[in-house]
Scaffold this motif. Sequence first.
Motif, PDB file in Angstrom:
ATOM      1  N   HIS A   1       0.816  -1.221   0.000  1.00 43.65           N
ATOM      2  CA  HIS A   1       0.000   0.000   0.000  1.00 43.65           C
ATOM      3  C   HIS A   1       0.849   1.270   0.000  1.00 43.65           C
ATOM      4  O   HIS A   1       0.465   2.274  -0.575  1.00 43.65           O
ATOM      5  N   ALA A   2       1.950   1.235   0.733  1.00 35.37           N
ATOM      6  CA  ALA A   2       2.787   2.441   0.863  1.00 35.37           C
ATOM      7  C   ALA A   2       4.254   2.014   0.794  1.00 35.37           C
ATOM      8  O   ALA A   2       4.588   0.916   1.210  1.00 35.37           O
ATOM      9  N   PRO A   3       5.120   2.865   0.251  1.00 39.42           N
ATOM     10  CA  PRO A   3       6.520   2.474   0.119  1.00 39.42           C
ATOM     11  C   PRO A   3       7.210   2.255   1.474  1.00 39.42           C
ATOM     12  O   PRO A   3       6.832   2.867   2.456  1.00 39.42           O
ATOM     13  N   ALA A   4       8.177   1.359   1.478  1.00 35.90           N
ATOM     14  CA  ALA A   4       9.025   1.133   2.662  1.00 35.90           C
ATOM     15  C   ALA A   4      10.265   0.432   2.146  1.00 35.90           C
ATOM     16  O   ALA A   4      10.157  -0.407   1.251  1.00 35.90           O
ATOM     17  N   ASP A   5      11.433   0.798   2.663  1.00 36.55           N
ATOM     18  CA  ASP A   5      12.622   0.148   2.107  1.00 36.55           C
ATOM     19  C   ASP A   5      13.228  -0.876   3.056  1.00 36.55           C
ATOM     20  O   ASP A   5      14.349  -1.326   2.865  1.00 36.55           O
ATOM     21  N   SER A   6      12.460  -1.290   4.089  1.00 39.65           N
ATOM     22  CA  SER A   6      13.039  -2.219   5.061  1.00 39.65           C
ATOM     23  C   SER A   6      12.771  -3.686   4.702  1.00 39.65           C
ATOM     24  O   SER A   6      13.065  -4.574   5.490  1.00 39.65           O
ATOM     25  N   TYR A   7      12.192  -3.951   3.488  1.00 39.35           N
ATOM     26  CA  TYR A   7      11.877  -5.330   3.108  1.00 39.35           C
ATOM     27  C   TYR A   7      12.374  -5.623   1.695  1.00 39.35           C
ATOM     28  O   TYR A   7      12.286  -4.778   0.805  1.00 39.35           O
ATOM     29  N   PHE A   8      12.895  -6.820   1.520  1.00 34.05           N
ATOM     30  CA  PHE A   8      13.276  -7.300   0.190  1.00 34.05           C
ATOM     31  C   PHE A   8      12.593  -8.640  -0.030  1.00 34.05           C
ATOM     32  O   PHE A   8      12.591  -9.469   0.886  1.00 34.05           O
ATOM     33  N   PRO A   9      12.001  -8.911  -1.189  1.00 39.43           N
ATOM     34  CA  PRO A   9      11.910  -8.125  -2.406  1.00 39.43           C
ATOM     35  C   PRO A   9      10.684  -7.196  -2.438  1.00 39.43           C
ATOM     36  O   PRO A   9       9.561  -7.615  -2.210  1.00 39.43           O
ATOM     37  N   GLY A  10      10.940  -5.929  -2.732  1.00 40.24           N
ATOM     38  CA  GLY A  10       9.879  -4.927  -2.797  1.00 40.24           C
ATOM     39  C   GLY A  10       9.178  -4.927  -4.153  1.00 40.24           C
ATOM     40  O   GLY A  10       9.482  -5.749  -5.025  1.00 40.24           O
ATOM     41  N   PRO A  11       8.235  -3.991  -4.342  1.00 39.74           N
ATOM     42  CA  PRO A  11       7.391  -3.973  -5.545  1.00 39.74           C
ATOM     43  C   PRO A  11       8.166  -3.874  -6.857  1.00 39.74           C
ATOM     44  O   PRO A  11       7.754  -4.429  -7.875  1.00 39.74           O
ATOM     45  N   GLU A  12       9.330  -3.187  -6.831  1.00 39.26           N
ATOM     46  CA  GLU A  12      10.095  -3.033  -8.072  1.00 39.26           C
ATOM     47  C   GLU A  12      10.639  -4.376  -8.540  1.00 39.26           C
ATOM     48  O   GLU A  12      10.815  -4.606  -9.738  1.00 39.26           O
ATOM     49  N   VAL A  13      10.872  -5.304  -7.611  1.00 40.79           N
ATOM     50  CA  VAL A  13      11.366  -6.637  -7.988  1.00 40.79           C
ATOM     51  C   VAL A  13      10.219  -7.475  -8.555  1.00 40.79           C
ATOM     52  O   VAL A  13      10.380  -8.178  -9.563  1.00 40.79           O
ATOM     53  N   TRP A  14       9.052  -7.376  -7.942  1.00 36.91           N
ATOM     54  CA  TRP A  14       7.911  -8.179  -8.419  1.00 36.91           C
ATOM     55  C   TRP A  14       7.473  -7.719  -9.809  1.00 36.91           C
ATOM     56  O   TRP A  14       7.115  -8.548 -10.648  1.00 36.91           O
ATOM     57  N   GLY A  15       7.461  -6.408 -10.022  1.00 37.72           N
ATOM     58  CA  GLY A  15       7.110  -5.896 -11.345  1.00 37.72           C
ATOM     59  C   GLY A  15       5.755  -6.371 -11.845  1.00 37.72           C
ATOM     60  O   GLY A  15       5.596  -6.701 -13.010  1.00 37.72           O
ATOM     61  N   THR A  16       4.763  -6.405 -10.961  1.00 32.85           N
ATOM     62  CA  THR A  16       3.409  -6.767 -11.401  1.00 32.85           C
ATOM     63  C   THR A  16       2.698  -5.495 -11.853  1.00 32.85           C
ATOM     64  O   THR A  16       3.196  -4.393 -11.626  1.00 32.85           O
ATOM     65  N   ARG A  17       1.544  -5.666 -12.469  1.00 34.47           N
ATOM     66  CA  ARG A  17       0.909  -4.486 -13.063  1.00 34.47           C
ATOM     67  C   ARG A  17      -0.467  -4.172 -12.484  1.00 34.47           C
ATOM     68  O   ARG A  17      -1.340  -3.675 -13.165  1.00 34.47           O
ATOM     69  N   HIS A  18      -0.683  -4.477 -11.227  1.00 31.90           N
ATOM     70  CA  HIS A  18      -1.974  -4.184 -10.611  1.00 31.90           C
ATOM     71  C   HIS A  18      -2.038  -2.684 -10.280  1.00 31.90           C
ATOM     72  O   HIS A  18      -1.013  -2.019 -10.214  1.00 31.90           O
ATOM     73  N   ARG A  19      -3.272  -2.187 -10.054  1.00 30.08           N
ATOM     74  CA  ARG A  19      -3.474  -0.763  -9.716  1.00 30.08           C
ATOM     75  C   ARG A  19      -2.623  -0.348  -8.511  1.00 30.08           C
ATOM     76  O   ARG A  19      -1.984   0.704  -8.509  1.00 30.08           O
TER      77      ARG A  19
ATOM     78  N   THR B   1      17.755 -10.729 -10.605  1.00 30.41           N
ATOM     79  CA  THR B   1      17.635  -9.672  -9.595  1.00 30.41           C
ATOM     80  C   THR B   1      18.750  -9.831  -8.568  1.00 30.41           C
ATOM     81  O   THR B   1      18.930 -10.924  -8.033  1.00 30.41           O
ATOM     82  N   PRO B   2      19.501  -8.764  -8.273  1.00 32.97           N
ATOM     83  CA  PRO B   2      20.496  -8.881  -7.188  1.00 32.97           C
ATOM     84  C   PRO B   2      19.794  -9.139  -5.847  1.00 32.97           C
ATOM     85  O   PRO B   2      18.780  -8.489  -5.548  1.00 32.97           O
ATOM     86  N   VAL B   3      20.280 -10.102  -5.085  1.00 31.41           N
ATOM     87  CA  VAL B   3      19.645 -10.443  -3.803  1.00 31.41           C
ATOM     88  C   VAL B   3      20.198  -9.536  -2.709  1.00 31.41           C
ATOM     89  O   VAL B   3      21.384  -9.574  -2.393  1.00 31.41           O
ATOM     90  N   ARG B   4      19.323  -8.693  -2.155  1.00 33.71           N
ATOM     91  CA  ARG B   4      19.744  -7.771  -1.089  1.00 33.71           C
ATOM     92  C   ARG B   4      18.844  -7.978   0.115  1.00 33.71           C
ATOM     93  O   ARG B   4      17.856  -7.271   0.300  1.00 33.71           O
ATOM     94  N   ARG B   5      19.173  -8.974   0.911  1.00 38.30           N
ATOM     95  CA  ARG B   5      18.318  -9.314   2.052  1.00 38.30           C
ATOM     96  C   ARG B   5      18.248  -8.174   3.057  1.00 38.30           C
ATOM     97  O   ARG B   5      19.250  -7.545   3.352  1.00 38.30           O
ATOM     98  N   ARG B   6      17.055  -7.951   3.589  1.00 38.44           N
ATOM     99  CA  ARG B   6      16.893  -6.944   4.650  1.00 38.44           C
ATOM    100  C   ARG B   6      16.504  -7.612   5.962  1.00 38.44           C
ATOM    101  O   ARG B   6      16.705  -7.047   7.026  1.00 38.44           O
ATOM    102  N   ASP B   7      15.930  -8.839   5.857  1.00 41.20           N
ATOM    103  CA  ASP B   7      15.391  -9.489   7.060  1.00 41.20           C
ATOM    104  C   ASP B   7      16.454  -9.692   8.138  1.00 41.20           C
ATOM    105  O   ASP B   7      16.203  -9.503   9.330  1.00 41.20           O
ATOM    106  N   THR B   8      17.690 -10.053   7.709  1.00 43.87           N
ATOM    107  CA  THR B   8      18.717 -10.375   8.697  1.00 43.87           C
ATOM    108  C   THR B   8      19.267  -9.120   9.384  1.00 43.87           C
ATOM    109  O   THR B   8      20.030  -9.218  10.338  1.00 43.87           O
ATOM    110  N   GLY B   9      18.851  -7.949   8.910  1.00 42.94           N
ATOM    111  CA  GLY B   9      19.183  -6.713   9.637  1.00 42.94           C
ATOM    112  C   GLY B   9      18.208  -6.489  10.794  1.00 42.94           C
ATOM    113  O   GLY B   9      18.461  -5.667  11.672  1.00 42.94           O
TER     114      GLY B   9
END
Length: 419
Positions: free
Chosen positions: A76-94, A180-188
């Motif tokens: 619903h709203a941007p956040a950079d604390s999670y990988f993979p985010g919307p730019e990785v999924w690249g789906t086309r929903h509203r 896609t380059p793997v940039r894990r955020r969970d282990t942070g």
Amino acid sequence: MHPAELDAAARAVLSANDRGGYTVPTEGLYPFQWNWDSAFVAMGFATFDADRALRELERLVEGQWDDGMIPHIVFHAPADSYFPGPEVWGTRHRIPTSGISQPPVMGMALRFVAARAPAAMRPRIATLAHAAARSHAWWRAARDPEGIGLVAVLHPWETGSDNSPAWDAALARVPQDTTTPVRRRDTGHVDAAMRPRDEDYRRYIHLLDTYRAAGWQPAAMWRAAPFRIAEVQVSAILCRAAQDLSSVFDELGEPGAAAAQRALATHLAHGLDAAWRPALSRFVSRDLVAGEDIAAPTQAGFLPLLALDLDAPRRKAVLAEMRRWSAGCVLGLPTTPPYHPAFDAKRYWRGPVWAVVDWLLAEGLRRNGEAEAAQALIAPLLAAIARAGFDEYFDPLTGEGLGGRRFSWTAAAWLVLSR
Ligand code: 9YW
């Protein structure tokens, strides 16, 4: 803490994780709306606020695709604390979403909420019931194209149990290279020793890359899938959700829609019934790529109790097997039994106890007339929550709380199960 104080603390967790009508699983680690988390959370809200419970499901359905799929994450709203985010999924929903689904608990949640909602909320319940029905039809068409009575998952994330030993053999066949380059955020956010390994993540992302390249089209994804499992956990939940949704439609006075859900539930009940393995005293998933049963013992093998009425010999066998798994455990059903070499008391889906899993299992035991066994599962879980807090999951050998803190679905489990 006194039970009333714990109720207040559980509500406080839900309101702290509220981002405006939807609830994040926990701050930081999971900053978006997750599908099955929200269904459990809706039941938690329904114990004190039916309007907010419906709102949770309405916001989830904002992510529903035109083909009926309800994605596993709605961004619903941007956040950079999670990988993979919307730019990785690249789906086309509203609204940006992931491109795979998760166990369809929503139909169960809807029945639970509807039983506690005033008459004025019926139109909202009807709209949500038809959304759930469309998602059930998606599962049936996209994930059981051959009509075997079990729906298939194409990614471990779709089962809700990412790094379960059930996927080890199937996942080992998935390459580790990714576009896609793997940039894990969970282990942070949490200890790496409690999380899936790096090689698991590379394979998760390889699958994601494969499906994105297939344009997120169900038939193309099915053909391209190097990982395809006819899975008993998702199928059992879908079967139960269809049964519950048929009751909701009955209450709404929509007999045609109710009958369609009953037909789906019957189809899945046959598939689940055929997945029973007497020698193992549980149900098994099937690896459709290898054409083999998945023998690894995990909680999924007992979840069909949610949807089936077992005969006495099966019921007794299941209870004895569950007792064997719990030997040496201080709470709950471990997601992998300690006697198995893959068991790891602290690593996510490879042993720890999850409140929502025990919630579903207790519901299945109660349905099968085993109220005492259900209570024996839930009482120590509630005691652990009271002691440790609303943690993501628990060490079955010590009762220690692990993973993310102030977790929404653990708070919801408290609110529902302590009543
Ligand atoms: C991920 C949010 C989700 C749960 C899953 C659990 C984990 C990892 O967290 O998924 O990155 O999505 O395995 O069941 O819905 O709590």
